[in-house]
Each structure stands twice: as C-alpha cells, then as structure tokens.
Design an enzyme around this catalytic site. Structure first.
Site, PDB file in Angstrom:
ATOM      1  N   GLU A  78       7.113  -5.739   5.008  1.00  0.00           N
ATOM      2  CA  GLU A  78       7.509  -4.358   5.329  1.00  0.00           C
ATOM      3  C   GLU A  78       8.548  -4.351   6.448  1.00  0.00           C
ATOM      4  O   GLU A  78       9.536  -3.624   6.413  1.00  0.00           O
ATOM      5  CB  GLU A  78       6.254  -3.585   5.758  1.00  0.00           C
ATOM      6  CG  GLU A  78       6.498  -2.129   6.096  1.00  0.00           C
ATOM      7  CD  GLU A  78       5.192  -1.370   6.367  1.00  0.00           C
ATOM      8  OE1 GLU A  78       4.129  -2.023   6.466  1.00  0.00           O
ATOM      9  OE2 GLU A  78       5.239  -0.133   6.469  1.00  0.00           O
ATOM     10  N   ASP A 107       8.258   6.299  11.913  1.00  0.00           N
ATOM     11  CA  ASP A 107       7.053   7.040  12.276  1.00  0.00           C
ATOM     12  C   ASP A 107       6.666   7.032  13.761  1.00  0.00           C
ATOM     13  O   ASP A 107       6.419   8.069  14.335  1.00  0.00           O
ATOM     14  CB  ASP A 107       5.860   6.514  11.472  1.00  0.00           C
ATOM     15  CG  ASP A 107       6.065   6.637   9.971  1.00  0.00           C
ATOM     16  OD1 ASP A 107       7.179   6.962   9.535  1.00  0.00           O
ATOM     17  OD2 ASP A 107       5.089   6.407   9.231  1.00  0.00           O
TER      18      ASP A 107
HETATM   19  C1  GLC Z   1       5.766   3.941   6.704  1.00  0.00           C
HETATM   20  C2  GLC Z   1       7.210   3.970   7.166  1.00  0.00           C
HETATM   21  C3  GLC Z   1       7.997   4.949   6.308  1.00  0.00           C
HETATM   22  C4  GLC Z   1       7.851   4.576   4.835  1.00  0.00           C
HETATM   23  C5  GLC Z   1       6.391   4.450   4.438  1.00  0.00           C
HETATM   24  C6  GLC Z   1       6.207   3.838   3.061  1.00  0.00           C
HETATM   25  O1  GLC Z   1       5.149   5.175   6.882  1.00  0.00           O
HETATM   26  O2  GLC Z   1       7.297   4.289   8.511  1.00  0.00           O
HETATM   27  O3  GLC Z   1       9.354   4.946   6.673  1.00  0.00           O
HETATM   28  O4  GLC Z   1       8.490   5.503   4.032  1.00  0.00           O
HETATM   29  O5  GLC Z   1       5.711   3.606   5.335  1.00  0.00           O
HETATM   30  O6  GLC Z   1       6.838   2.600   2.972  1.00  0.00           O
END
Ligand code: GLC
Length: 422
Positions: A394, A164
C-alpha cells in the site's frame, strides 16, 4: 518498454485477483469495497492489458454517483463484516450503499488518458458518458465545496483528501468534539500492524465527523456550512484544477463551447485562488483551515502537485525544488508524504511519512511537464526500486523501503504497469 516481465506478470495478477467483477478492491481484507480514486488509478493499470476493463472500472464507479453530482468515496457493492465504518454506519440510504463523502477528483484526467490511448475519437460514447459524469462531479465541487469562491476545494472529512491522517489535519481535528461518539469496533488494526495506522483518538474524531454528516441526513449544503471539519486541501485543489484542464480538453474536442467557457472561468479562478495557499515561510503550497484561515505550514507530497496543476511562478518552483532536494537528502526513497523533521513525522505511519505511489506518479508527471525531467525520473526510479525490493505494498517507508499497510495493493500494481515499471 518493460523492465521486469516477472513483476509485470505479478502486477497483472494482483489486478485480476482483486477484480470483483466490474470493480477492483484496493486490497483483499483491509479494503473490501470499491474506492473512488483507487479505481481511477487502477483503470490506468488495466489499460495496459485490457482497455475495455479499464473503462468498466470507471463506469461502475460513476454508476453510484449521487443526483447532486457527488461521486462517493466508497461503494459497498457487497456485504463484508471486515471493514469499519460499513454501510450501516454511513446510513446514506442509497442502493448500492455508499459513503456520504467524496475523494480526490482525478477521474477526468484519467478518462482523458484512456480516451487518448483509444484514439481520441470525439464521438466515443464511453468517453461522452464519463465526460458528463465528471462534469456533474466538478460542478458539485464548485457548488458545495468552494466556500470562499476562490476556486479551491474544501473538504468536510479528512478521508475525502485520500491522505487520511496527514498531519495537515491535526489542528482542525483537535477541535472536533468526540463526546458523542457511539461505541464502535475498529477493523483496520485487525488486518495490519497498529503502528502503521491512525491512533485511537484520531479515529474517534473521524467517526465524530461522520456522525455529524449522518445526523444532517447527508445534506451537503448543511455539512459544508456547519460541519466540524472544514479544510481547504492543497491536494484536492491542485487535482481539481488539473482535472478541469483535462475536462476542458474533452469539452473542446466535442465542440461543447458553453461548458468549455464555464471550465475556462473556473481554471482562471483556481489559478488565482492558489496564491492563498502559498506559505512563504514553508516555501510551498500548504493546506489551510477554511474556518480560521490558518495555514498548516507543512510540506507534504501534495504540495508538489503544483507542477501537475500547472501553477506557481519561477520563484515558487525554485522553492519547491529546494524542498525536493531536502527530502532527497533526508530520505532514501522519494517521495515521502511528509518531510522528515516535521512534527508528527513517522516513516511507518500511513500519511505521516510513507511513500504513496499514486501521489508520486502525479507529482512526477507534473515535474516532467514543467521541465524537471530529472526529478521526475528520480521519483520514478525510486518508486520502481521500492516495488522491486518490498513488493506491491500500500505504501513504503522512505527510510528503509519496507512495505507498510496492506500487501498486493491494486493501485501500486497499476502504478507499476502504467508508470514506474515501464
Ligand atoms: C486509505 C487511503 C486512501 C485510499 C483507501 C483505499 O484510506 O488513505 O487514500 O483510497 O485507503 O486504498
């Protein structure tokens, strides 16, 4: 062979806890819906103990596929006030509600893996249905997201890349006009430390791009042609090339020769097109702006997906391995999302430094396939150590190993079960 039965148990428990019935939330709270590429990786985790549930995860995802072929990046199966931007902001008018953009096309690769683990029966109905869904999604990319006709992937929102807030998008985002952004309340910083999340000004730009799509009625042609953010993403270009190779294997297994021919032509086109992403100064494949042609010049974890996509000559591979060596010297844990010393590097901030295990997994898989088993093993072992020390976060600091973002994360648990914990 499993290395740590206790962590195996914990990983399975996370997937089961985050299971909302046919789909899995990435983590409780921060991400309360179904995310596209998360589900693909999560399926690999489920496949280690419940194959039927693994298929179901992907089937639920593709049940929200659009008529034009796009598989959305979020499916809002239920109401949840704890997330912004929710279904009312996207306003795509779909049932169930979805976002209006997509995410990395890793699905075909994972469908192939599930199918092979299930015995590779060409008549398997579950594979056949998902094969058709993946084909429609790949054709959507080929039709709407290849403005230069060179087999690469253009994204129209940085959220599509899955990485992102990578600094690869900074220059293009700086040109996005935020004057029309309507007031909104962020929710992410209510769940995790703001120091780990994108900054406010960046977030305004993300919202401005979303508003453009909404105003265009989510007309993907208009957005691709006139949208305020048009980047050729090295990550998705590599992932789609890889996914086309895997889809080709499924087409051949079923004797679907017209599609096999179509996919072979796309593969050749992409292999050639990838040369345009090579940046000799950086010694890596880098994202490029589709409007200005400017290369980001940044070495990110996505640059190393060249191995996974099966592209690059011996000299290019040597430069990429040299970059890995540099990263291994400046970080305690591979594979950081951005090289230390790059502008905007921050070992705690989201995609500007932290280690993300799903990208590490794809890179390690590619390295092993291309004769670099030692590097693949180094990345695997570092990934396992991160989970062993910090838990199923994460993402992780490549310097301290500390977890960042949300805890009890589904795809991290899945990567433990399917890859680094084995
Ligand atoms: C964040 C990450 C993305 C992922 C999402 C859900 O937005 O950057 O890659 O899919 O979280 O985990």
């Amino acid at each position: 062979m499993t290395r740590n039965p206790d962590l195996d148990r914990q990983a399975r428990a996370i997937l089961v806890r985050n299971d909302r019935g046919g789909y899995t939330v990435p983590t409780n709270g921060l991400y309360p819906f179904q995310w596209n590429w998360d589900s693909a990786f999560v399926a690999l985790g489920f496949a280690t103990f419940d194959r039927a549930r693994a298929w179901a995860e992907i089937e639920t995802l593709v049940s929200a596929q659009w008529e034009d072929g796009m598989i959305p990046h979020i499916i809002f199966h239920q109401q949840d006030e704890g997330y912004f931007p929710g279904p009312d902001v996207w306003a795509t008018g779909r049932t169930p509600p979805t976002s209006g953009i997509t995410q990395p096309p890793v699905l075909a690769t994972i469908v192939r893996a599930l199918w092979e683990a299930d015995g590779a029966d060409p008549d398997c109905p579950r594979m056949q249905r998902l094969y058709r869904a993946c084909l429609a999604s790949h054709r959507w990319f080929h039709t709407y997201r290849d403005p230069l006709s060179n087999g690469l992937v253009m994204v129209t929102h940085n959220w599509e890349t899955g990485r992102d807030n990578s600094s690869e998008w900074d220059d293009a985002l700086a040109r996005v006009d935020t004057s029309g952004v309507q007031p909104y309340q962020r929710r992410d910083t209510g769940h995790v430390d703001a120091a780990m999340r994108p900054e406010q000004q960046e977030y305004d730009r993300y919202v401005a791009i979303l508003q453009f799509g909404r105003a265009a009625g989510w007309d993907h042609r208009a957005i691709a042609d006139h949208g305020p953010f048009r980047m050729i993403d090295v990550g998705m270009s590599m992932e789609l090339l890889r996914a086309n190779r895997d889809l080709l294997a499924l087409a051949e297994a079923q004797g679907d020769y017209p599609v096999a021919g179509e996919l072979r032509a796309r593969i050749v086109l992409s292999e050639r097109g990838m040369k345009w992403l090579w940046n000799e100064d950086a010694g890596a494949f880098c994202s490029r702006d589709a409007t200005t042609g400017e290369s980001s010049g940044l070495v990110t974890n996505a640059s190393f997906l060249a191995f996974y996509a099966g592209v690059g000559n011996a000299a290019q591979h040597a430069r990429l391995i040299a970059a890995l060596e540099r990263m291994a010297q400046s970080a305690r844990y591979l594979l950081p999302s951005l090289e230390k010393g790059s502008r905007a590097y921050d070992h705690r901030r989201y995609w500007r430094g932290p280690v993300w295990l799903v990208v590490s997994y794809m890179v390690a898989q590619g390295l092993a396939e291309q004769g670099h088993a030692d590097w693949a093993e180094r990345i695997r072992a570092d990934s396992a150590r991160l989970i062993e020390t910090a838990g199923f976060y994460e993402s992780f600091s490549p310097e301290t190993g500390e977890g960042s973002g949300g805890p009890d994360f589904s795809w991290t648990a899945a990567m433990w079960l399917a890859w680094c914990g084995r």
